[in-house]
Design a protein around this motif. Structure first.
Motif, mmCIF file in Angstrom:
data_model
loop_
_atom_site.group_PDB
_atom_site.id
_atom_site.type_symbol
_atom_site.label_atom_id
_atom_site.label_comp_id
_atom_site.label_asym_id
_atom_site.label_seq_id
_atom_site.Cartn_x
_atom_site.Cartn_y
_atom_site.Cartn_z
ATOM 1 N N LEU A 113 9.294 9.116 -21.000
ATOM 2 C CA LEU A 113 8.661 8.040 -20.677
ATOM 3 C C LEU A 113 7.543 8.547 -19.328
ATOM 4 N N HIS A 114 5.885 8.252 -19.680
ATOM 5 C CA HIS A 114 4.877 7.955 -19.064
ATOM 6 C C HIS A 114 4.788 7.458 -17.634
ATOM 7 N N ILE A 115 4.965 8.266 -15.607
ATOM 8 C CA ILE A 115 5.536 7.281 -14.916
ATOM 9 C C ILE A 115 4.759 7.981 -14.485
ATOM 10 N N LEU A 116 3.071 7.182 -13.624
ATOM 11 C CA LEU A 116 2.188 7.474 -12.192
ATOM 12 C C LEU A 116 2.658 7.391 -11.333
ATOM 13 N N VAL A 117 2.771 8.098 -11.167
ATOM 14 C CA VAL A 117 3.093 8.299 -9.271
ATOM 15 C C VAL A 117 1.876 8.016 -8.059
ATOM 16 N N VAL A 118 2.123 7.318 -7.475
ATOM 17 C CA VAL A 118 0.365 6.995 -6.036
ATOM 18 C C VAL A 118 1.516 7.405 -5.154
ATOM 19 N N GLU A 119 0.993 8.527 -4.875
ATOM 20 C CA GLU A 119 1.530 8.321 -2.975
ATOM 21 C C GLU A 119 0.812 9.109 -2.632
ATOM 22 N N SER A 126 -4.494 6.918 -3.966
ATOM 23 C CA SER A 126 -4.740 6.128 -3.402
ATOM 24 C C SER A 126 -4.679 4.890 -4.223
ATOM 25 N N VAL A 127 -4.842 3.775 -4.307
ATOM 26 C CA VAL A 127 -5.001 2.594 -5.222
ATOM 27 C C VAL A 127 -6.855 2.709 -5.864
ATOM 28 N N GLU A 128 -6.931 3.450 -5.534
ATOM 29 C CA GLU A 128 -8.243 3.609 -6.043
ATOM 30 C C GLU A 128 -8.602 3.976 -7.027
ATOM 31 N N GLN A 129 -7.400 5.485 -7.149
ATOM 32 C CA GLN A 129 -7.667 6.201 -8.284
ATOM 33 C C GLN A 129 -6.658 6.051 -9.175
ATOM 34 N N ALA A 130 -5.102 5.741 -8.878
ATOM 35 C CA ALA A 130 -4.576 4.892 -10.002
ATOM 36 C C ALA A 130 -5.123 4.133 -11.007
ATOM 37 N N ILE A 131 -6.411 2.903 -10.311
ATOM 38 C CA ILE A 131 -6.288 1.827 -11.005
ATOM 39 C C ILE A 131 -7.828 2.910 -11.771
ATOM 40 N N LEU A 132 -8.109 4.191 -11.706
ATOM 41 C CA LEU A 132 -9.032 5.001 -12.634
ATOM 42 C C LEU A 132 -8.049 5.233 -13.669
ATOM 43 N N LEU A 133 -7.668 5.701 -13.210
ATOM 44 C CA LEU A 133 -6.172 6.157 -13.706
ATOM 45 C C LEU A 133 -5.376 5.677 -15.281
ATOM 46 N N VAL A 175 4.690 2.322 -13.320
ATOM 47 C CA VAL A 175 4.272 3.083 -12.388
ATOM 48 C C VAL A 175 5.112 3.239 -10.822
ATOM 49 N N PHE A 176 5.215 3.804 -10.268
ATOM 50 C CA PHE A 176 6.071 4.548 -8.962
ATOM 51 C C PHE A 176 5.335 4.194 -7.428
ATOM 52 N N LYS A 226 2.390 2.443 2.048
ATOM 53 C CA LYS A 226 1.511 2.987 2.015
ATOM 54 C C LYS A 226 0.881 3.627 1.598
ATOM 55 N N LEU A 227 -0.321 2.962 1.373
ATOM 56 C CA LEU A 227 -1.874 3.807 1.069
ATOM 57 C C LEU A 227 -3.726 3.878 1.604
ATOM 58 N N GLY A 228 -3.547 4.382 2.809
ATOM 59 C CA GLY A 228 -4.834 3.862 3.117
ATOM 60 C C GLY A 228 -4.951 2.858 3.421
ATOM 61 N N GLN A 229 -6.354 2.637 2.896
ATOM 62 C CA GLN A 229 -7.289 0.944 3.017
ATOM 63 C C GLN A 229 -6.177 -0.313 2.531
ATOM 64 N N LEU A 230 -5.158 0.158 1.099
ATOM 65 C CA LEU A 230 -4.816 -0.057 0.634
ATOM 66 C C LEU A 230 -3.682 -0.577 -0.145
ATOM 67 N N SER A 231 -2.605 -1.102 -0.236
ATOM 68 C CA SER A 231 -1.876 -0.884 0.074
ATOM 69 C C SER A 231 -1.010 -0.892 -1.630
ATOM 70 N N GLY A 232 0.236 -0.225 -2.006
ATOM 71 C CA GLY A 232 1.220 -0.916 -3.632
ATOM 72 C C GLY A 232 1.165 -1.768 -3.676
ATOM 73 N N MET A 233 0.781 -3.541 -3.273
ATOM 74 C CA MET A 233 0.968 -4.517 -3.413
ATOM 75 C C MET A 233 -0.594 -5.041 -3.947
ATOM 76 N N ASP A 234 -1.412 -4.306 -3.084
ATOM 77 C CA ASP A 234 -2.940 -4.427 -3.898
ATOM 78 C C ASP A 234 -3.184 -3.586 -5.238
ATOM 79 N N LEU A 235 -1.542 -2.832 -5.274
ATOM 80 C CA LEU A 235 -1.859 -1.945 -7.297
ATOM 81 C C LEU A 235 -0.902 -2.775 -7.508
ATOM 82 N N LEU A 236 0.174 -3.361 -6.893
ATOM 83 C CA LEU A 236 0.653 -4.526 -8.319
ATOM 84 C C LEU A 236 -0.064 -5.449 -8.683
#
Length: 451
Positions: free
Chosen positions: A6-12, A37-44, A53-54, A58-68
Protein backbone atom coordinates in the motif's frame (compact mmCIF):
# COMPACT_ATOMS: atom_id res chain seq x y z
CA UNK A 1 -6.38 -3.31 -4.49
CA UNK A 2 -3.33 -4.96 -6.05
CA UNK A 3 -0.90 -7.25 -4.22
CA UNK A 4 1.77 -4.51 -4.19
CA UNK A 5 2.50 -2.70 -0.88
CA UNK A 6 0.00 0.00 0.00
CA UNK A 7 1.40 3.39 -1.04
CA UNK A 8 0.77 6.09 1.61
CA UNK A 9 1.50 9.80 1.29
CA UNK A 10 2.26 11.27 4.73
CA UNK A 11 1.60 15.02 4.96
CA UNK A 12 2.99 16.55 8.18
CA UNK A 13 4.75 19.92 8.64
CA UNK A 14 6.71 18.90 11.79
CA UNK A 15 9.87 17.07 10.61
CA UNK A 16 10.28 14.82 13.66
CA UNK A 17 6.66 13.75 13.68
CA UNK A 18 6.68 13.14 9.91
CA UNK A 19 9.88 11.06 10.18
CA UNK A 20 8.47 8.99 13.06
CA UNK A 21 5.24 8.21 11.20
CA UNK A 22 7.12 7.31 8.02
CA UNK A 23 9.49 4.99 9.89
CA UNK A 24 6.58 3.17 11.55
CA UNK A 25 4.78 2.69 8.23
CA UNK A 26 7.91 1.58 6.38
CA UNK A 27 8.66 -0.95 9.13
CA UNK A 28 5.22 -2.44 8.47
CA UNK A 29 5.91 -2.87 4.75
CA UNK A 30 4.03 0.19 3.52
CA UNK A 31 5.46 2.25 0.66
CA UNK A 32 5.78 5.84 1.95
CA UNK A 33 6.07 9.29 0.35
CA UNK A 34 6.45 12.46 2.44
CA UNK A 35 5.26 16.06 2.10
CA UNK A 36 5.66 18.97 4.51
CA UNK A 37 2.84 21.12 3.13
CA UNK A 38 -0.36 21.06 1.08
CA UNK A 39 1.51 22.59 -1.85
CA UNK A 40 4.19 19.89 -1.86
CA UNK A 41 1.55 17.17 -1.41
CA UNK A 42 -0.31 18.41 -4.51
CA UNK A 43 2.92 18.38 -6.53
CA UNK A 44 3.58 14.79 -5.45
CA UNK A 45 -0.01 13.79 -6.26
CA UNK A 46 0.43 15.16 -9.77
CA UNK A 47 3.54 13.04 -10.23
CA UNK A 48 2.25 9.80 -8.73
CA UNK A 49 -1.10 8.98 -7.12
CA UNK A 50 -0.77 6.90 -3.90
CA UNK A 51 -3.40 4.57 -2.47
CA UNK A 52 -3.98 6.64 0.66
CA UNK A 53 -3.17 10.08 2.12
CA UNK A 54 -2.49 10.48 5.85
CA UNK A 55 -2.55 14.20 6.60
CA UNK A 56 -2.33 16.42 9.66
CA UNK A 57 -5.00 19.08 10.02
CA UNK A 58 -2.69 22.02 10.60
CA UNK A 59 -0.21 22.54 7.75
CA UNK A 60 1.06 26.12 7.75
CA UNK A 61 -1.11 28.57 5.83
CA UNK A 62 -3.27 25.81 4.33
CA UNK A 63 -4.89 22.92 6.19
CA UNK A 64 -5.59 19.24 5.75
CA UNK A 65 -9.14 20.26 4.78
CA UNK A 66 -7.76 22.20 1.81
CA UNK A 67 -5.83 19.11 0.76
CA UNK A 68 -8.92 16.93 1.27
CA UNK A 69 -10.97 19.26 -0.96
CA UNK A 70 -8.34 18.98 -3.69
CA UNK A 71 -8.11 15.19 -3.40
CA UNK A 72 -11.85 14.66 -3.57
CA UNK A 73 -12.08 16.89 -6.63
CA UNK A 74 -9.16 15.33 -8.53
CA UNK A 75 -8.96 11.76 -7.15
CA UNK A 76 -12.39 10.77 -5.88
CA UNK A 77 -11.42 7.17 -5.02
CA UNK A 78 -8.23 8.01 -3.08
CA UNK A 79 -8.19 6.99 0.58
CA UNK A 80 -7.84 9.87 3.06
CA UNK A 81 -7.21 9.88 6.83
CA UNK A 82 -6.86 13.15 8.73
CA UNK A 83 -5.28 13.72 12.15
CA UNK A 84 -6.96 16.38 14.34
CA UNK A 85 -5.83 18.05 17.53
CA UNK A 86 -7.13 16.80 20.88
CA UNK A 87 -10.59 18.16 21.69
CA UNK A 88 -11.34 19.47 18.18
CA UNK A 89 -14.22 17.09 17.49
CA UNK A 90 -15.83 19.68 15.18
CA UNK A 91 -12.79 19.36 12.90
CA UNK A 92 -13.28 15.60 12.75
CA UNK A 93 -16.98 15.99 11.91
CA UNK A 94 -16.20 18.56 9.21
CA UNK A 95 -13.54 16.29 7.70
CA UNK A 96 -15.85 13.27 7.56
CA UNK A 97 -18.60 15.34 5.98
CA UNK A 98 -16.10 16.62 3.40
CA UNK A 99 -15.24 13.05 2.39
CA UNK A 100 -12.46 11.83 4.68
CA UNK A 101 -12.49 8.05 5.12
CA UNK A 102 -11.39 8.21 8.77
CA UNK A 103 -9.80 10.49 11.37
CA UNK A 104 -7.47 10.16 14.37
CA UNK A 105 -7.42 12.48 17.39
CA UNK A 106 -3.97 13.48 18.61
CA UNK A 107 -2.21 12.06 20.46
CA UNK A 108 -2.97 8.64 18.93
CA UNK A 109 -1.47 5.25 19.58
CA UNK A 110 0.64 3.43 16.99
CA UNK A 111 -1.94 0.63 16.91
CA UNK A 112 -4.75 3.13 16.25
CA UNK A 113 -2.89 4.40 13.19
CA UNK A 114 -2.48 0.90 11.75
CA UNK A 115 -6.10 0.00 12.48
CA UNK A 116 -7.30 3.14 10.69
CA UNK A 117 -5.09 2.38 7.67
CA UNK A 118 -6.27 -1.22 7.48
CA UNK A 119 -9.88 -0.12 7.79
CA UNK A 120 -9.51 2.36 4.91
CA UNK A 121 -7.52 -0.17 2.85
CA UNK A 122 -10.38 -2.67 3.15
CA UNK A 123 -12.84 0.04 2.19
CA UNK A 124 -10.75 0.92 -0.88
CA UNK A 125 -10.58 -2.74 -1.87
CA UNK A 126 -14.36 -3.02 -1.58
CA UNK A 127 -14.82 0.16 -3.66
CA UNK A 128 -12.53 -1.20 -6.36
CA UNK A 129 -14.38 -4.51 -6.36
CA UNK A 130 -17.73 -2.75 -6.67
CA UNK A 131 -16.35 -0.52 -9.42
CA UNK A 132 -15.14 -3.58 -11.32
CA UNK A 133 -18.53 -5.25 -10.91
CA UNK A 134 -20.22 -2.06 -12.10
CA UNK A 135 -17.91 -2.02 -15.13
CA UNK A 136 -18.69 -5.65 -15.90
CA UNK A 137 -22.39 -4.95 -15.47
CA UNK A 138 -22.07 -1.97 -17.80
CA UNK A 139 -20.43 -4.19 -20.40
CA UNK A 140 -23.19 -6.74 -19.94
CA UNK A 141 -25.79 -4.02 -20.27
CA UNK A 142 -24.17 -2.92 -23.53
CA UNK A 143 -24.33 -6.49 -24.65
CA UNK A 144 -27.90 -6.94 -23.48
CA UNK A 145 -28.99 -3.55 -24.74
CA UNK A 146 -27.15 -3.96 -28.02
CA UNK A 147 -26.97 -0.18 -27.64
CA UNK A 148 -30.34 1.45 -28.08
CA UNK A 149 -33.31 2.89 -26.27
CA UNK A 150 -36.04 2.53 -28.91
CA UNK A 151 -39.30 1.07 -27.53
CA UNK A 152 -38.94 -2.05 -29.69
CA UNK A 153 -35.50 -2.66 -28.15
CA UNK A 154 -36.84 -2.10 -24.64
CA UNK A 155 -39.18 -5.05 -25.25
CA UNK A 156 -36.14 -7.15 -26.19
CA UNK A 157 -34.28 -6.10 -23.01
CA UNK A 158 -37.28 -6.93 -20.85
CA UNK A 159 -37.56 -10.43 -22.29
CA UNK A 160 -33.84 -11.08 -22.02
CA UNK A 161 -33.76 -9.96 -18.39
CA UNK A 162 -36.84 -11.98 -17.45
CA UNK A 163 -35.70 -15.28 -18.93
CA UNK A 164 -31.89 -15.04 -18.63
CA UNK A 165 -31.84 -16.60 -15.16
CA UNK A 166 -33.96 -19.57 -16.30
CA UNK A 167 -33.22 -22.61 -18.45
CA UNK A 168 -36.09 -21.86 -20.83
CA UNK A 169 -35.43 -22.54 -24.50
CA UNK A 170 -35.41 -19.31 -26.51
CA UNK A 171 -36.00 -18.77 -30.23
CA UNK A 172 -34.56 -15.52 -31.57
CA UNK A 173 -35.95 -14.26 -34.86
CA UNK A 174 -35.13 -11.30 -37.05
CA UNK A 175 -33.48 -10.26 -40.28
CA UNK A 176 -29.81 -10.90 -40.93
CA UNK A 177 -27.55 -8.43 -39.13
CA UNK A 178 -29.98 -7.45 -36.37
CA UNK A 179 -27.84 -8.90 -33.57
CA UNK A 180 -29.38 -12.29 -32.88
CA UNK A 181 -26.11 -13.81 -31.68
CA UNK A 182 -25.46 -10.82 -29.40
CA UNK A 183 -28.88 -11.36 -27.83
CA UNK A 184 -28.03 -15.04 -27.34
CA UNK A 185 -24.72 -14.13 -25.70
CA UNK A 186 -26.53 -11.65 -23.47
CA UNK A 187 -28.89 -14.40 -22.30
CA UNK A 188 -25.82 -16.49 -21.53
CA UNK A 189 -23.81 -13.73 -19.81
CA UNK A 190 -26.69 -12.86 -17.49
CA UNK A 191 -27.48 -16.48 -16.66
CA UNK A 192 -26.19 -18.72 -13.84
CA UNK A 193 -24.39 -20.69 -16.60
CA UNK A 194 -22.13 -17.75 -17.55
CA UNK A 195 -19.01 -19.53 -16.21
CA UNK A 196 -19.82 -22.69 -18.16
CA UNK A 197 -19.31 -23.31 -21.90
CA UNK A 198 -21.06 -21.25 -24.57
CA UNK A 199 -20.97 -23.15 -27.88
CA UNK A 200 -22.21 -21.40 -31.03
CA UNK A 201 -22.83 -23.37 -34.23
CA UNK A 202 -24.14 -22.12 -37.58
CA UNK A 203 -26.44 -24.88 -38.76
CA UNK A 204 -26.41 -23.51 -42.30
CA UNK A 205 -22.64 -23.85 -42.56
CA UNK A 206 -22.48 -27.60 -41.79
CA UNK A 207 -22.46 -30.04 -44.74
CA UNK A 208 -25.54 -32.27 -44.45
CA UNK A 209 -23.34 -35.40 -44.38
CA UNK A 210 -21.53 -34.11 -41.27
CA UNK A 211 -24.46 -32.52 -39.46
CA UNK A 212 -25.15 -35.46 -37.15
CA UNK A 213 -21.55 -35.96 -36.03
CA UNK A 214 -21.06 -32.19 -35.57
CA UNK A 215 -24.09 -31.87 -33.31
CA UNK A 216 -24.23 -35.25 -31.56
CA UNK A 217 -20.71 -36.65 -31.95
CA UNK A 218 -19.52 -39.98 -33.35
CA UNK A 219 -17.78 -43.09 -32.14
CA UNK A 220 -14.52 -44.27 -33.69
CA UNK A 221 -15.28 -46.13 -36.91
CA UNK A 222 -18.88 -44.86 -37.10
CA UNK A 223 -18.26 -43.69 -40.68
CA UNK A 224 -15.43 -43.58 -43.17
CA UNK A 225 -12.72 -41.31 -41.85
CA UNK A 226 -13.85 -41.50 -38.20
CA UNK A 227 -10.45 -42.51 -36.84
CA UNK A 228 -11.20 -41.39 -33.28
CA UNK A 229 -14.11 -40.57 -31.04
CA UNK A 230 -15.65 -37.17 -31.81
CA UNK A 231 -17.42 -35.10 -29.15
CA UNK A 232 -20.40 -33.24 -30.64
CA UNK A 233 -21.31 -29.62 -29.97
CA UNK A 234 -24.17 -30.53 -27.64
CA UNK A 235 -21.93 -32.69 -25.47
CA UNK A 236 -19.22 -30.01 -25.48
CA UNK A 237 -21.80 -27.54 -24.15
CA UNK A 238 -22.78 -29.76 -21.19
CA UNK A 239 -23.67 -27.67 -18.09
CA UNK A 240 -23.57 -24.59 -20.34
CA UNK A 241 -25.43 -23.12 -23.31
CA UNK A 242 -25.59 -24.01 -27.01
CA UNK A 243 -26.55 -21.44 -29.61
CA UNK A 244 -28.02 -22.96 -32.78
CA UNK A 245 -27.78 -20.16 -35.33
CA UNK A 246 -29.83 -20.51 -38.55
CA UNK A 247 -31.61 -23.51 -37.05
CA UNK A 248 -34.04 -23.56 -40.03
CA UNK A 249 -31.18 -24.92 -42.16
CA UNK A 250 -30.89 -28.08 -40.05
CA UNK A 251 -31.69 -31.25 -42.10
CA UNK A 252 -34.91 -33.04 -41.16
CA UNK A 253 -33.11 -36.09 -39.72
CA UNK A 254 -31.12 -33.91 -37.33
CA UNK A 255 -34.28 -31.98 -36.50
CA UNK A 256 -35.74 -35.26 -35.23
CA UNK A 257 -32.70 -35.98 -33.08
CA UNK A 258 -32.67 -32.42 -31.73
CA UNK A 259 -36.34 -32.76 -30.82
CA UNK A 260 -35.56 -35.93 -28.85
CA UNK A 261 -32.82 -34.12 -26.95
CA UNK A 262 -35.16 -31.24 -26.10
CA UNK A 263 -37.82 -33.67 -24.91
CA UNK A 264 -35.65 -36.13 -22.97
CA UNK A 265 -32.28 -34.45 -22.45
CA UNK A 266 -30.33 -37.38 -23.92
CA UNK A 267 -28.22 -37.94 -27.03
CA UNK A 268 -26.45 -40.84 -28.66
CA UNK A 269 -23.25 -40.38 -30.60
CA UNK A 270 -23.31 -41.72 -34.14
CA UNK A 271 -22.44 -45.43 -33.83
CA UNK A 272 -23.19 -45.52 -30.09
CA UNK A 273 -25.82 -47.84 -28.59
CA UNK A 274 -26.06 -46.20 -25.17
CA UNK A 275 -27.39 -42.74 -24.28
CA UNK A 276 -25.69 -39.75 -22.70
CA UNK A 277 -27.65 -37.53 -20.33
CA UNK A 278 -26.85 -33.83 -20.83
CA UNK A 279 -27.74 -30.57 -19.10
CA UNK A 280 -27.65 -27.92 -21.82
CA UNK A 281 -29.63 -24.74 -22.27
CA UNK A 282 -30.68 -24.30 -25.92
CA UNK A 283 -30.96 -20.94 -27.66
CA UNK A 284 -31.83 -20.98 -31.36
CA UNK A 285 -32.03 -18.27 -34.01
CA UNK A 286 -33.16 -17.92 -37.60
CA UNK A 287 -33.85 -15.18 -40.14
CA UNK A 288 -36.55 -17.35 -41.73
CA UNK A 289 -40.23 -17.45 -40.75
CA UNK A 290 -40.42 -20.87 -39.11
CA UNK A 291 -44.21 -20.94 -39.33
CA UNK A 292 -43.92 -20.74 -43.11
CA UNK A 293 -41.13 -23.34 -43.06
CA UNK A 294 -43.45 -25.66 -41.11
CA UNK A 295 -46.32 -25.07 -43.55
CA UNK A 296 -44.04 -25.93 -46.47
CA UNK A 297 -42.77 -29.09 -44.79
CA UNK A 298 -39.16 -28.03 -44.34
CA UNK A 299 -39.28 -27.76 -40.56
CA UNK A 300 -40.86 -30.06 -38.01
CA UNK A 301 -43.88 -28.54 -36.32
CA UNK A 302 -43.21 -30.28 -33.01
CA UNK A 303 -39.61 -29.01 -33.00
CA UNK A 304 -40.82 -25.49 -33.74
CA UNK A 305 -43.03 -25.54 -30.64
CA UNK A 306 -40.20 -26.99 -28.53
CA UNK A 307 -37.86 -24.21 -29.61
CA UNK A 308 -40.42 -21.42 -29.50
CA UNK A 309 -40.96 -21.54 -25.72
CA UNK A 310 -39.84 -17.90 -25.41
CA UNK A 311 -39.70 -16.04 -28.74
CA UNK A 312 -37.56 -12.89 -29.01
CA UNK A 313 -37.80 -10.84 -32.20
CA UNK A 314 -34.84 -8.60 -33.02
CA UNK A 315 -36.15 -5.47 -34.77
CA UNK A 316 -34.53 -4.26 -38.00
CA UNK A 317 -32.58 -1.02 -37.79
CA UNK A 318 -35.11 0.84 -39.92
CA UNK A 319 -37.66 0.34 -37.10
CA UNK A 320 -35.35 1.88 -34.49
CA UNK A 321 -33.94 4.89 -36.32
CA UNK A 322 -33.68 6.86 -33.07
CA UNK A 323 -30.90 4.42 -32.06
CA UNK A 324 -28.70 5.00 -35.12
CA UNK A 325 -26.87 7.96 -33.53
CA UNK A 326 -26.12 5.96 -30.36
CA UNK A 327 -24.95 3.00 -32.41
CA UNK A 328 -22.62 5.20 -34.45
CA UNK A 329 -21.04 6.60 -31.25
CA UNK A 330 -20.78 3.07 -29.84
CA UNK A 331 -19.05 1.65 -32.92
CA UNK A 332 -16.70 4.64 -33.21
CA UNK A 333 -15.62 3.96 -29.62
CA UNK A 334 -15.46 0.17 -29.96
CA UNK A 335 -13.53 0.08 -33.24
CA UNK A 336 -11.30 2.97 -32.19
CA UNK A 337 -10.31 1.01 -29.08
CA UNK A 338 -9.95 -2.20 -31.09
CA UNK A 339 -7.33 -0.65 -33.38
CA UNK A 340 -5.80 1.77 -30.89
CA UNK A 341 -7.03 4.79 -32.86
CA UNK A 342 -8.59 7.95 -31.48
CA UNK A 343 -12.31 8.29 -32.12
CA UNK A 344 -13.03 10.87 -34.82
CA UNK A 345 -16.15 13.02 -34.77
CA UNK A 346 -18.22 12.81 -37.93
CA UNK A 347 -19.35 15.95 -39.71
CA UNK A 348 -23.00 17.03 -39.61
CA UNK A 349 -23.40 16.18 -43.31
CA UNK A 350 -22.06 12.65 -42.83
CA UNK A 351 -24.21 12.07 -39.74
CA UNK A 352 -27.31 13.15 -41.69
CA UNK A 353 -26.43 10.72 -44.51
CA UNK A 354 -25.99 7.90 -41.97
CA UNK A 355 -29.26 8.72 -40.23
CA UNK A 356 -31.20 8.88 -43.51
CA UNK A 357 -29.83 5.62 -44.94
CA UNK A 358 -32.28 2.63 -44.72
CA UNK A 359 -29.59 0.13 -43.56
CA UNK A 360 -30.80 -3.04 -45.32
CA UNK A 361 -27.93 -4.95 -43.65
CA UNK A 362 -29.04 -3.66 -40.24
CA UNK A 363 -26.66 -3.22 -37.29
CA UNK A 364 -24.00 -5.47 -38.84
CA UNK A 365 -23.81 -3.26 -41.93
CA UNK A 366 -23.57 -0.12 -39.79
CA UNK A 367 -20.79 -1.66 -37.69
CA UNK A 368 -18.83 -2.72 -40.76
CA UNK A 369 -19.07 0.69 -42.40
CA UNK A 370 -18.00 2.50 -39.21
CA UNK A 371 -15.11 0.05 -38.73
CA UNK A 372 -13.86 0.85 -42.24
CA UNK A 373 -14.21 4.57 -41.57
CA UNK A 374 -12.21 4.25 -38.32
CA UNK A 375 -9.42 2.51 -40.23
CA UNK A 376 -9.38 4.79 -43.30
CA UNK A 377 -10.75 8.06 -41.91
CA UNK A 378 -12.40 8.84 -45.26
CA UNK A 379 -15.79 10.50 -44.77
CA UNK A 380 -16.20 11.11 -48.51
CA UNK A 381 -15.97 7.36 -49.22
CA UNK A 382 -18.41 6.61 -46.41
CA UNK A 383 -21.02 9.05 -47.75
CA UNK A 384 -20.43 8.03 -51.39
CA UNK A 385 -21.15 4.37 -50.59
CA UNK A 386 -24.40 5.29 -48.88
CA UNK A 387 -25.61 7.29 -51.88
CA UNK A 388 -24.78 4.52 -54.34
CA UNK A 389 -27.66 2.31 -53.23
CA UNK A 390 -29.73 1.05 -56.21
CA UNK A 391 -32.68 3.24 -57.16
CA UNK A 392 -36.17 1.87 -57.64
CA UNK A 393 -37.14 1.41 -61.29
CA UNK A 394 -40.06 3.56 -62.38
CA UNK A 395 -42.50 1.08 -63.90
CA UNK A 396 -44.17 3.85 -65.92
CA UNK A 397 -40.85 4.59 -67.64
CA UNK A 398 -40.63 1.02 -68.98
CA UNK A 399 -41.57 0.62 -72.66
CA UNK A 400 -42.46 -2.80 -74.03
CA UNK A 401 -40.13 -3.67 -76.95
CA UNK A 402 -41.78 -3.72 -80.39
CA UNK A 403 -40.65 -7.31 -80.91
CA UNK A 404 -41.88 -8.37 -77.45
CA UNK A 405 -39.88 -10.57 -75.03
CA UNK A 406 -40.11 -13.77 -72.98
CA UNK A 407 -42.13 -12.66 -69.94
CA UNK A 408 -41.67 -15.86 -67.95
CA UNK A 409 -37.91 -15.86 -68.41
CA UNK A 410 -37.85 -12.23 -67.31
CA UNK A 411 -39.98 -12.95 -64.22
CA UNK A 412 -37.91 -16.00 -63.30
CA UNK A 413 -34.70 -14.00 -63.62
CA UNK A 414 -36.09 -11.25 -61.34
CA UNK A 415 -37.01 -13.85 -58.72
CA UNK A 416 -33.55 -15.42 -58.87
CA UNK A 417 -31.77 -12.08 -58.63
CA UNK A 418 -33.86 -11.02 -55.63
CA UNK A 419 -33.14 -14.31 -53.83
CA UNK A 420 -29.41 -14.05 -54.53
CA UNK A 421 -29.25 -10.42 -53.42
CA UNK A 422 -30.87 -11.24 -50.08
CA UNK A 423 -29.06 -14.53 -49.42
CA UNK A 424 -32.20 -16.60 -49.74
CA UNK A 425 -34.27 -14.41 -47.39
CA UNK A 426 -37.71 -14.72 -49.00
CA UNK A 427 -39.33 -12.01 -46.93
CA UNK A 428 -36.82 -9.39 -48.04
CA UNK A 429 -36.75 -10.65 -51.63
CA UNK A 430 -40.55 -10.41 -51.86
CA UNK A 431 -40.44 -6.90 -50.41
CA UNK A 432 -37.90 -5.73 -52.99
CA UNK A 433 -40.11 -7.04 -55.81
CA UNK A 434 -43.21 -5.42 -54.32
CA UNK A 435 -44.97 -8.77 -53.94
CA UNK A 436 -46.91 -10.17 -51.02
CA UNK A 437 -45.19 -13.12 -49.36
CA UNK A 438 -47.79 -15.59 -50.61
CA UNK A 439 -47.63 -14.23 -54.16
CA UNK A 440 -43.84 -14.49 -54.03
CA UNK A 441 -43.98 -18.12 -52.80
CA UNK A 442 -46.46 -18.96 -55.55
CA UNK A 443 -44.05 -17.68 -58.21
CA UNK A 444 -41.11 -19.58 -56.66
CA UNK A 445 -43.16 -22.78 -56.87
CA UNK A 446 -44.22 -21.94 -60.42
CA UNK A 447 -40.62 -21.72 -61.59
CA UNK A 448 -39.40 -24.53 -59.32
CA UNK A 449 -37.06 -22.21 -57.40
CA UNK A 450 -37.87 -23.57 -53.93
CA UNK A 451 -34.79 -25.83 -53.57
Amino acid sequence: MSQQPLHILVVEDEPDQRSLISQMLTANNYLVSEADSVEQAILLLKESVPDLVFSDWKLGQLSGMDLLTYVRREHADLGFIIATAYGTITHAVDAMQAGADDYLSKPYQRQSLFMAIEKVAKSLKLKQHNKRLASELSQQQELVGLVGKAPCMQKVYTRVQRVSATDATVLIGGESGTGKELAARALYQLSPRRNKPFIAINCGAIPESLAESELFGAEKGAFTGATSQKIGKLEAANEGTIFLDEVAELPLLQQTKLLRFLQEGVISRLGQNSEIKLNVRVIAATHRDLKVEVEEGRFREDLFYRLNVVPIEMPPLRERQEDIGRLIEHFLKIHGGQYGLEAVNLSTTTMKALLDYPWPGNVRELSNRIERFVLLGDEDELVAELTQSPSVIDAKAFTLPETGFEWEEFEKDCLQQAMQRHDGNRTRAAKQLGLSYKAFLYRLEKYQLTD
